[in-house]
Design a protein around this motif. Structure first.
Motif, mmCIF file in Angstrom:
data_model
loop_
_atom_site.group_PDB
_atom_site.id
_atom_site.type_symbol
_atom_site.label_atom_id
_atom_site.label_comp_id
_atom_site.label_asym_id
_atom_site.label_seq_id
_atom_site.Cartn_x
_atom_site.Cartn_y
_atom_site.Cartn_z
ATOM 1 N N GLU A 32 -12.707 13.342 -42.988
ATOM 2 C CA GLU A 32 -13.800 14.022 -42.289
ATOM 3 C C GLU A 32 -13.990 13.445 -40.890
ATOM 4 O O GLU A 32 -13.721 12.273 -40.636
ATOM 5 C CB GLU A 32 -15.098 13.881 -43.090
ATOM 6 C CG GLU A 32 -16.241 14.739 -42.566
ATOM 7 C CD GLU A 32 -17.477 14.686 -43.438
ATOM 8 O OE1 GLU A 32 -18.364 15.546 -43.258
ATOM 9 O OE2 GLU A 32 -17.582 13.786 -44.303
ATOM 10 N N HIS A 33 -14.468 14.288 -39.990
ATOM 11 C CA HIS A 33 -14.745 13.893 -38.606
ATOM 12 C C HIS A 33 -16.258 13.945 -38.402
ATOM 13 O O HIS A 33 -16.859 15.016 -38.428
ATOM 14 C CB HIS A 33 -14.025 14.859 -37.654
ATOM 15 C CG HIS A 33 -14.264 14.588 -36.201
ATOM 16 N ND1 HIS A 33 -13.358 14.925 -35.219
ATOM 17 C CD2 HIS A 33 -15.302 14.026 -35.534
ATOM 18 C CE1 HIS A 33 -13.835 14.590 -34.039
ATOM 19 N NE2 HIS A 33 -15.018 14.046 -34.213
ATOM 20 N N LEU A 34 -16.867 12.776 -38.202
ATOM 21 C CA LEU A 34 -18.306 12.667 -37.962
ATOM 22 C C LEU A 34 -18.547 12.213 -36.534
ATOM 23 O O LEU A 34 -18.017 11.187 -36.101
ATOM 24 C CB LEU A 34 -18.938 11.653 -38.925
ATOM 25 C CG LEU A 34 -20.435 11.387 -38.708
ATOM 26 C CD1 LEU A 34 -21.262 12.583 -39.175
ATOM 27 C CD2 LEU A 34 -20.886 10.122 -39.422
ATOM 28 N N SER A 35 -19.333 12.981 -35.787
ATOM 29 C CA SER A 35 -19.720 12.586 -34.435
ATOM 30 C C SER A 35 -21.126 12.008 -34.460
ATOM 31 O O SER A 35 -22.037 12.596 -35.058
ATOM 32 C CB SER A 35 -19.666 13.784 -33.479
ATOM 33 O OG SER A 35 -18.332 14.107 -33.172
ATOM 34 N N ILE A 36 -21.288 10.855 -33.831
ATOM 35 C CA ILE A 36 -22.587 10.180 -33.755
ATOM 36 C C ILE A 36 -23.100 10.344 -32.337
ATOM 37 O O ILE A 36 -22.468 9.884 -31.379
ATOM 38 C CB ILE A 36 -22.447 8.687 -34.109
ATOM 39 C CG1 ILE A 36 -21.843 8.534 -35.509
ATOM 40 C CG2 ILE A 36 -23.796 7.988 -34.030
ATOM 41 C CD1 ILE A 36 -21.356 7.127 -35.804
ATOM 42 N N ILE A 37 -24.228 11.018 -32.200
ATOM 43 C CA ILE A 37 -24.771 11.259 -30.866
ATOM 44 C C ILE A 37 -26.195 10.711 -30.775
ATOM 45 O O ILE A 37 -26.833 10.407 -31.779
ATOM 46 C CB ILE A 37 -24.742 12.762 -30.493
ATOM 47 C CG1 ILE A 37 -25.728 13.548 -31.365
ATOM 48 C CG2 ILE A 37 -23.341 13.329 -30.622
ATOM 49 C CD1 ILE A 37 -25.950 14.967 -30.873
ATOM 50 N N GLY A 38 -26.665 10.590 -29.553
ATOM 51 C CA GLY A 38 -28.004 10.072 -29.310
ATOM 52 C C GLY A 38 -28.106 9.612 -27.867
ATOM 53 O O GLY A 38 -27.111 9.518 -27.157
ATOM 54 N N GLU A 39 -29.323 9.325 -27.454
ATOM 55 C CA GLU A 39 -29.543 8.862 -26.086
ATOM 56 C C GLU A 39 -28.925 7.476 -25.885
ATOM 57 O O GLU A 39 -28.609 6.784 -26.860
ATOM 58 C CB GLU A 39 -31.053 8.792 -25.813
ATOM 59 C CG GLU A 39 -31.770 10.119 -25.962
ATOM 60 C CD GLU A 39 -33.256 9.941 -26.214
ATOM 61 O OE1 GLU A 39 -34.038 10.331 -25.334
ATOM 62 O OE2 GLU A 39 -33.626 9.401 -27.262
ATOM 63 N N SER A 40 -28.764 7.069 -24.636
ATOM 64 C CA SER A 40 -28.304 5.711 -24.347
ATOM 65 C C SER A 40 -29.273 4.714 -24.966
ATOM 66 O O SER A 40 -30.495 4.859 -24.843
ATOM 67 C CB SER A 40 -28.224 5.485 -22.836
ATOM 68 O OG SER A 40 -27.266 6.336 -22.256
ATOM 69 N N GLY A 41 -28.729 3.716 -25.639
ATOM 70 C CA GLY A 41 -29.572 2.719 -26.292
ATOM 71 C C GLY A 41 -30.056 3.114 -27.666
ATOM 72 O O GLY A 41 -30.853 2.390 -28.274
ATOM 73 N N SER A 42 -29.578 4.244 -28.199
ATOM 74 C CA SER A 42 -30.040 4.706 -29.510
ATOM 75 C C SER A 42 -29.356 3.982 -30.664
ATOM 76 O O SER A 42 -29.757 4.128 -31.816
ATOM 77 C CB SER A 42 -29.830 6.214 -29.652
ATOM 78 O OG SER A 42 -28.457 6.538 -29.552
ATOM 79 N N GLY A 43 -28.297 3.223 -30.375
ATOM 80 C CA GLY A 43 -27.636 2.444 -31.427
ATOM 81 C C GLY A 43 -26.295 2.986 -31.875
ATOM 82 O O GLY A 43 -25.764 2.557 -32.903
ATOM 83 N N LYS A 44 -25.718 3.920 -31.111
ATOM 84 C CA LYS A 44 -24.430 4.523 -31.508
ATOM 85 C C LYS A 44 -23.332 3.464 -31.608
ATOM 86 O O LYS A 44 -22.632 3.365 -32.624
ATOM 87 C CB LYS A 44 -24.012 5.607 -30.505
ATOM 88 C CG LYS A 44 -24.990 6.738 -30.325
ATOM 89 C CD LYS A 44 -24.434 7.825 -29.445
ATOM 90 C CE LYS A 44 -24.160 7.421 -28.011
ATOM 91 N NZ LYS A 44 -25.383 7.080 -27.264
ATOM 92 N N SER A 45 -23.170 2.687 -30.545
ATOM 93 C CA SER A 45 -22.124 1.661 -30.530
ATOM 94 C C SER A 45 -22.413 0.574 -31.555
ATOM 95 O O SER A 45 -21.498 0.066 -32.220
ATOM 96 C CB SER A 45 -22.007 1.043 -29.131
ATOM 97 O OG SER A 45 -21.599 2.012 -28.187
ATOM 98 N N THR A 46 -23.671 0.203 -31.687
ATOM 99 C CA THR A 46 -24.055 -0.820 -32.672
ATOM 100 C C THR A 46 -23.677 -0.376 -34.079
ATOM 101 O O THR A 46 -23.159 -1.169 -34.881
ATOM 102 C CB THR A 46 -25.564 -1.100 -32.589
ATOM 103 O OG1 THR A 46 -25.890 -1.558 -31.279
ATOM 104 C CG2 THR A 46 -25.984 -2.139 -33.612
ATOM 105 N N LEU A 47 -23.916 0.902 -34.391
ATOM 106 C CA LEU A 47 -23.575 1.410 -35.724
ATOM 107 C C LEU A 47 -22.077 1.292 -35.985
ATOM 108 O O LEU A 47 -21.655 0.874 -37.072
ATOM 109 C CB LEU A 47 -24.040 2.859 -35.850
ATOM 110 C CG LEU A 47 -23.701 3.571 -37.168
ATOM 111 C CD1 LEU A 47 -24.233 2.796 -38.370
ATOM 112 C CD2 LEU A 47 -24.248 4.993 -37.163
#
Length: 308
Positions: A32-47
């Motif tokens: 599966e292909h899951l895209s994680i989106i959100g504003e800058s600082g929302s925790g995308k890279s941290t996740l």
């Protein structure tokens, strides 16, 4: 399957109330292909880093199949053989060639197979002509493509991509996206992509996960989130958004007509290539709509709301 179970994380373990991510729970199936989106600082890279095992969780668990993903408290070396992570900073060896970087972790016991594998991956990232080029001479976008190819070299079961096309020129992005995501689907490699670029998502992602205020506020297919956005933040990922009588209206849903009850005064025209984005004022509310041509500033226009 990837299973993220009720995870919470703070960069300061003593300040859980200031967590970057709170009680996140979701699954991702094989292939599966899951895209994680959100504003800058929302925790995308941290996740992504938590899933890779770069940090220790404050609460919760992460599993890939039957393997629990653990952080540096439990592993001397971060990461797992079945998982690859391509960060925004590339960890490449500058003084050897592109093909040597891609094949660094491939066995030398089977030289012909290694050669074919490198050739296949350079085709996927569209770098065939740079095979013999030293990495130090490449552009940022080319280095990003080398990092992608190297991560795929040993065919991981799951790959984590953090803004994977951010350094690549616009005219190359589209074909590269198609090539990379097609390859991942064909090989049934699970893919998680943290991005702010809708072109990395639309047409490729099976699901979108939206982060806001440390929480997951949406987890559904791109089509479903486009048709039924619960918040302006979610809708804004798909384009210009208007709020009219507490309803979310995309710019392309407002159509210029000869007469209607919805009147507005034109404020500005923005050229967008195939159309103009018109900014207008309606009862002290700013509206934006698409139109084939520019409209006269201060002129009165009538608008109709179209269905999605």
């Amino acid at each position: 399957m990837l299973h993220v179970k009720n995870i919470t994380f703070s960069y300061d373990p003593k300040a859980i109330e200031a967590s970057v991510l709170k009680a996140l729970e979701f699954t991702v199936a094989q292939g599966e292909h899951l895209s994680i989106i959100g504003e800058s600082g929302s925790g995308k890279s941290t996740l992504l880093k938590l899933i890779y095992g770069e940090y220790d969780l404050n609460k919760g668990h992460i599993f890939w199949k039957d393997n629990e993903i653990l952080g540096p408290k439990y592993n001397l070396v971060v990461g797992y053989e079945f998982m690859k992570y391509v960060a925004q900073e590339f960890d490449l060896m500058p003084y050897i060639t592109v093909e040597e970087n891609v094949g660094k972790h491939l066995s030398n016991f089977f030289p012909e197979e290694k050669k074919e594998r490198i050739k296949e991956l350079l085709e996927v990232v569209e770098l065939e002509e740079f095979a013999k080029t030293k990495v130090k001479t490449l552009s940022g976008g080319q280095k990003q493509r080398v990092a992608l190819a190297r991560a795929l070299a040993k065919q991981p079961e799951i790959i984590l991509l953090d803004e994977p096309f951010s350094h690549i020129d616009n005219f190359q992005k589209q074909s590269l996206r198609r090539s990379v995501f097609k390859y991942l689907k064909e090989k049934q490699i699970t893919c998680l992509v943290a991005t702010h670029d809708k072109e990395d998502v639309l047409g490729f992602a099976d699901r979108m996960l939206v982060l806001h205020d440390s929480n997951i506020i949406a987890n559904n297919s791109p089509l479903e989130l486009y048709r039924n956005p619960e918040t302006p933040l979610i809708a804004s990922f798909f384009g210009e958004v208007n709020m009219l009588n507490d309803h979310i209206i995309y710019a392309h849903q407002l159509k210029y007509v000869d007469d209607s009850e919805l009147k507005a005064r034109v404020l500005k025209n923005y050229f967008k290539g195939p159309y103009y984005l018109i900014e207008a004022e309606h009862d002290d509310t700013i509206l934006r709509f698409e139109h084939p041509t520019a409209l006269e500033v201060n002129s009165e226009v009538f608008l109709k709301i179209l269905s999605r």
